[in-house]
Design an enzyme around this catalytic site. Structure first.
Site, PDB file in Angstrom:
ATOM      1  N   PRO A 161       3.393   3.183   3.181  1.00  9.66           N
ATOM      2  CA  PRO A 161       3.470   2.809   4.597  1.00  9.66           C
ATOM      3  C   PRO A 161       2.090   2.426   5.142  1.00  9.66           C
ATOM      4  O   PRO A 161       1.113   3.136   4.954  1.00  9.66           O
ATOM      5  CB  PRO A 161       3.990   4.085   5.265  1.00  9.66           C
ATOM      6  CG  PRO A 161       4.672   4.838   4.173  1.00  9.66           C
ATOM      7  CD  PRO A 161       3.898   4.536   2.932  1.00  9.66           C
ATOM      8  N   GLU A 162       2.022   1.270   5.797  1.00  8.25           N
ATOM      9  CA  GLU A 162       0.775   0.794   6.389  1.00  8.25           C
ATOM     10  C   GLU A 162       0.902   0.851   7.913  1.00  8.25           C
ATOM     11  O   GLU A 162       1.855   1.413   8.441  1.00  8.25           O
ATOM     12  CB  GLU A 162       0.470  -0.627   5.894  1.00  8.25           C
ATOM     13  CG  GLU A 162       0.287  -0.733   4.391  1.00  8.25           C
ATOM     14  CD  GLU A 162      -1.010  -0.102   3.891  1.00  8.25           C
ATOM     15  OE1 GLU A 162      -1.872   0.248   4.720  1.00  8.25           O
ATOM     16  OE2 GLU A 162      -1.150   0.050   2.667  1.00  8.25           O
TER      17      GLU A 162
END
Length: 274
Positions: free
Chosen positions: A2-3
């Site tokens: 996840p960014e």
């Protein structure tokens, strides 16, 4: 992993429902990347005042102290107003259950590279260690072009790797770095300081637009990510170069190519990104 877009999507999904909630219990499962830092029972009775984001960290402001949450490589958060009756009992990969008066916040993390850390505040030495070296927030007004330009001019690093490092600007993960460099017509191997002023400004604008678009699309789901309502992201359907090795470039019709940079896959068009 996840960014920034995925973390921001997560924040927006539960920030309002949990605001003002009273903490009733906290269950910790198997050890995560870092220890919580205090007895979970000491959080009982405190209130959740709000939820912020810094880089890929979620910051839960409490009536006393601060909880830092990180999704790691494979983590996702779920928030259920109905609590365990809605989510079911904690499973083998559920390592953080924060039960509040307004619902249950659960961290699901199969690889356990995520974290839930308590600090006294942002001035706490541990908070400064985790947050203090993070770069500019690309979706905030403070992400000015001149400050961005000055940082790029100081670095001889290839621009792709500089973006991934997070010390100039946060949240431009591998997928998004490939996309913004394509839009700005910059070769991923080019030294940051050698980018011309026109392309540098195009890069600045592309970072803003691509990350905003990714948030609007619910983030990117390649394997594990889902928002707190269980829905996947859809930005992967919008990519112009990432994951399209051998396919025709949407701009020039030449083949998209793949190279390895720092053990990461870089997708680019050699015709458009000279």
């Amino acid at each position: 992993m996840p960014e920034l877009p995925e973390v921001e999507v997560t924040r927006r999904a539960f920030a309002e429902p949990i605001a003002g909630a009273h903490i009733q219990s906290l269950r910790m499962g198997k050890p995560l990347r870092w220890p919580l830092g205090l007895d979970p029972q000491r959080l009982v009775g405190r209130d959740v005042l709000g939820v912020r984001r810094r880089g890929k960290y979620l910051l839960l402001d409490l009536s006393e102290g601060l909880l830092l949450l990180h999704l790691g490589m494979s983590g996702s958060l779920r928030f259920a107003p109905g609590g365990e009756a809605e989510l079911g009992p904690a499973g083998a990969h559920d390592h953080f259950d924060l039960q509040t008066s307004q619902g249950l916040l659960r961290l699901h993390d199969p690889r356990r590279f995520g974290a839930a850390v308590y600090v006294s505040g942002e001035a706490d030495p541990l908070a400064r260690k985790l947050l203090g070296r993070l770069g500019m927030e690309p979706l905030e007004p403070g992400f000015g072009f001149e400050a961005f330009k000055s940082q790029l001019l100081l670095s001889r690093m290839p621009i792709k790797q500089l973006l991934l490092g997070g010390k100039v600007v946060v949240g431009v993960g591998n997928i998004y770095a490939c996309e913004v460099l394509f839009i700005a017509r910059i070769a991923p191997t080019q030294s940051a300081r050698e980018i011309g002023p026109r392309k540098m400004r195009a890069l600045h604008e592309a970072i803003r637009s691509v990350l905003a678009q990714a948030v609007a699309k619910g983030g990117t789901t390649l394997r594990d990510f889902s928002a707190p309502d269980g829905m996947p992201g859809h930005f992967q359907l919008e990519t112009q170069v990432y994951g399209r090795q051998g396919q025709a470039c949407q701009r020039c019709a030449g083949p998209i190519q793949l190279l390895r940079q720092g053990q990461r896959s870089t997708y680019y068009c050699p015709r458009c990104q000279k």
